[in-house]
Design a protein around this motif. Structure first.
Motif, mmCIF file in Angstrom:
data_model
loop_
_atom_site.group_PDB
_atom_site.id
_atom_site.type_symbol
_atom_site.label_atom_id
_atom_site.label_comp_id
_atom_site.label_asym_id
_atom_site.label_seq_id
_atom_site.Cartn_x
_atom_site.Cartn_y
_atom_site.Cartn_z
ATOM 1 N N UNK A 97 0.883 -1.173 0.000
ATOM 2 C CA UNK A 97 0.000 0.000 0.000
ATOM 3 C C UNK A 97 0.912 1.211 0.000
ATOM 4 N N UNK A 98 1.021 1.870 -1.145
ATOM 5 C CA UNK A 98 2.076 2.856 -1.326
ATOM 6 C C UNK A 98 1.660 4.017 -2.213
ATOM 7 N N UNK A 104 -2.194 1.539 -4.784
ATOM 8 C CA UNK A 104 -1.694 2.909 -4.643
ATOM 9 C C UNK A 104 -2.559 3.644 -3.624
ATOM 10 N N UNK A 105 -1.885 4.405 -2.762
ATOM 11 C CA UNK A 105 -2.604 5.111 -1.701
ATOM 12 C C UNK A 105 -3.666 6.063 -2.243
ATOM 13 N N UNK A 106 -3.453 6.582 -3.439
ATOM 14 C CA UNK A 106 -4.445 7.500 -4.011
ATOM 15 C C UNK A 106 -5.777 6.784 -4.254
ATOM 16 N N UNK A 107 -5.760 5.471 -4.360
ATOM 17 C CA UNK A 107 -7.006 4.712 -4.560
ATOM 18 C C UNK A 107 -7.778 4.576 -3.265
ATOM 19 N N UNK A 108 -7.100 4.740 -2.133
ATOM 20 C CA UNK A 108 -7.788 4.796 -0.853
ATOM 21 C C UNK A 108 -7.839 3.500 -0.083
ATOM 22 N N UNK A 167 -10.526 1.903 0.949
ATOM 23 C CA UNK A 167 -11.540 0.921 0.548
ATOM 24 C C UNK A 167 -10.915 -0.155 -0.331
ATOM 25 N N UNK A 168 -10.043 0.237 -1.241
ATOM 26 C CA UNK A 168 -9.393 -0.750 -2.102
ATOM 27 C C UNK A 168 -8.447 -1.643 -1.293
ATOM 28 N N UNK A 169 -7.774 -1.075 -0.314
ATOM 29 C CA UNK A 169 -6.920 -1.873 0.566
ATOM 30 C C UNK A 169 -7.772 -2.892 1.332
ATOM 31 N N UNK A 170 -8.874 -2.443 1.882
ATOM 32 C CA UNK A 170 -9.763 -3.346 2.626
ATOM 33 C C UNK A 170 -10.283 -4.454 1.714
ATOM 34 N N UNK A 171 -10.650 -4.100 0.488
ATOM 35 C CA UNK A 171 -11.158 -5.108 -0.448
ATOM 36 C C UNK A 171 -10.084 -6.148 -0.769
#
Length: 152
Positions: free
Chosen positions: A95-96, A117-121, A123-127
């Motif tokens: 996550x960067x 990418x951190x710009x995606x937020x 929610x995408x990390x959680x998914x």
């Protein structure tokens, strides 16, 4: 993954806190630990001081890894993990803020489960973490089913 331990290797304190909050809010981890540098992450994973108590600081079930760290990169940690027999199977999600496609290819080639990418937020990390949980549960279910069929 509610009983999992997640190691967050992130040098920006506010990002680490937000990741912890997201994991807690979504019930994706029972415990989180934070390492703010490459060296601290390696010390945690090796069980070196101050992380010698494996009851308090257990081997993580998942690593969330930033790419840019003050004393190296996420690639450095991934290459080191690949050489550690007892650690190389721990799933890693990067996550960067790094948007370099070459870096993304390199980390994915090293077996990273997701590059976000951190710009995606968050929610995408959680998914990505939820998808990893479903994949792990499915693989365990298939393995158990195969074992039952052989035994039965």
């Amino acid at each position: 993954m509610s009983d999992t331990v997640v190691l967050i290797v992130e040098d920006q304190y506010d990002h680490a806190v937000m990741i912890q909050a997201m994991l807690d809010y979504r019930h994706l981890a029972q415990r989180t630990r934070v390492a703010s540098s490459l060296a601290e992450g390696q010390s945690y994973l090796r069980g070196e001081w101050p992380f010698i108590d494996r009851l308090k600081d257990p081997i993580p079930d998942l690593i969330i890894l930033d790419h840019w760290l003050p004393d190296g990169t996420g690639l450095d940690l991934l290459e080191w993990l690949a050489l550690e027999p007892s650690l190389h199977t721990i799933p890693v999600v990067v996550f960067t803020a790094c948007e370099d496609p070459a870096v993304e290819r390199q980390v994915l080639d090293l077996g990273v489960k997701a590059y976000i990418r951190k710009v995606k937020g968050f929610d995408e990390l959680a998914q990505a973490i939820e998808d990893l949980q479903l994949t792990d549960n499915h693989e365990a279910w298939v393995a158990q089913l195969q074992a039952d069929l052989k035994a039965g």
